[in-house]
Design an enzyme around this catalytic site. Sequence first.
Site, short mmCIF file in Angstrom:
data_model
loop_
_atom_site.label_atom_id
_atom_site.label_comp_id
_atom_site.label_asym_id
_atom_site.label_seq_id
_atom_site.Cartn_x
_atom_site.Cartn_y
_atom_site.Cartn_z
N SER A 135 42.01 44.43 45.69
CA SER A 135 41.56 44.28 44.32
C SER A 135 40.08 43.90 44.33
O SER A 135 39.70 42.91 44.95
CB SER A 135 42.40 43.19 43.64
OG SER A 135 41.94 42.94 42.33
N LYS A 263 54.85 40.75 40.55
CA LYS A 263 54.34 39.49 41.11
C LYS A 263 55.48 38.49 41.02
O LYS A 263 55.90 38.13 39.92
CB LYS A 263 53.17 38.96 40.28
CG LYS A 263 51.86 39.66 40.52
CD LYS A 263 50.76 39.02 39.70
CE LYS A 263 49.53 39.88 39.74
NZ LYS A 263 48.53 39.46 38.74
N GLY A 291 49.23 40.39 43.47
CA GLY A 291 48.84 39.17 44.18
C GLY A 291 48.21 38.17 43.25
O GLY A 291 47.78 38.50 42.14
O1 OSB Z 1 45.77 40.94 37.50
O2 OSB Z 1 46.39 41.44 39.46
C1 OSB Z 1 45.82 40.68 38.69
C2 OSB Z 1 44.13 37.92 40.70
C3 OSB Z 1 44.35 36.84 39.87
C4 OSB Z 1 45.00 37.02 38.68
C5 OSB Z 1 45.43 38.29 38.32
C6 OSB Z 1 45.23 39.38 39.15
C7 OSB Z 1 44.53 39.19 40.34
C8 OSB Z 1 44.17 40.26 41.24
C9 OSB Z 1 44.01 39.91 42.69
O3 OSB Z 1 43.95 41.39 40.89
C10 OSB Z 1 45.22 40.21 43.44
C11 OSB Z 1 45.18 39.67 44.85
O4 OSB Z 1 44.70 40.37 45.74
O5 OSB Z 1 45.69 38.56 45.09
MG MG Z 2 46.83 42.72 37.17
#
Ligand code: OSB
Ligand code: MG
Length: 367
Positions: A135, A263, A291
């Site tokens: 991400s 998640k 994540g």
């Molecule tokens: O929307 O997927 C999401 C991180 C924090 C809160 C929401 C999101 C995310 C990420 C990172 O996109 C995902 C990761 O690699 O942990």
């Molecule tokens: Mg997301």
Amino acid sequence: MKLTGVELLRVRMPLVAPFRTSFGTQSARELLLLRAVTSEGEGWGECGAMADPLYSSEYGDGVEHVLRTYLVPALLAAGDLTANKVAPLLAKFKGHRMAKAALEMAVLDAELRAHGLSFGTALGSTTDSVPCGVSVGIMDSIPQLLDVVGGYLDAGYLRIKLKIEPGWDVEPVQAVRERFGDDILLQVDANTAYTLSDVPQLQRLDPFGLLLIEQPLEEEDVLGHAELAKHLRTPICLDETVVSARSAADAIRLGACRIVNIKPSRVGGYLEARRVHDVCAAHGVPVWCGGMLETGLGRAANVALASLPGFTLPGDTSASDRFYRTDITEPFVLEAGRLPVPSGPGLGVTPVPERLAEVTTAKSWLA
Ligand code: OSB
Ligand code: MG
């Protein structure tokens, strides 16, 4: 198995670089860990909640309060405990899925370690390693974005997810396609930053062959996503909206999504996450593992979950060094774009005591 107490740890880990999304910028991950102590041994849980209620309603201090006041006491009073009993025992307390997920994870880890079974085996893993995506946060400029994406592709990541928001959407996607070609797996995540009035702008993403657009509209707007889907070729994937197997079934039935981001923390734990997987599989809806900037503990469990057969898209299961210079467990290291599914009992990893001590900002014992 009897729960004798739970140690609650507040942890702060600096990020290798600031991570900007449509809801804010983080330069450190503040999170909550749980160490469940039982008659059969210990288990570790990690909470997905962030320090502030910007991704979802839960947040660190709130999670600590609800665990301390309601959730942990309910399990301490329960007598014979198994991980399968955790959700029913906590069901009378509304919401707080991330807090519940952390507690169930700790109990599940303790139980599986006692039985010598891995998370993967217990959840239904069908593979020894999983394909990994990454991400990518919102950047200050397109050249900076291209450098960062190039670095991840060189590292072997098999799929790129760009965080987007109004003003940072078509341009970055176009730039990444122009530089890295049409063959890379590319998707975007809006974290609820758009409304139905943005249909024309979101349609401009259609020519780029994205795997999916994740959560364009607000959390509760199931019908809005169904309406938006009629105007887009790019498949809609839901993240924030899907909080249970039932809400996944509803969203699919209503035509709000063709793909689901699972998640475990958001849906109340790994056992419900498996049920979300099962519902999606029954509908032919592909899923992938999201994540929450997990440490090695949550990452181990996520990788195990991602090895179930319905996880047909690469997840946000990146290597430890995507976020942390030093993880609290042995680091997860990418091997040809994949991470190995831990095979040891329970999570298959434990915190390195000195490393954990360095990042722990507060500890308390609940018994
Ligand atoms: O929307 O997927 C999401 C991180 C924090 C809160 C929401 C999101 C995310 C990420 C990172 O996109 C995902 C990761 O690699 O942990
Ligand atoms: Mg997301």
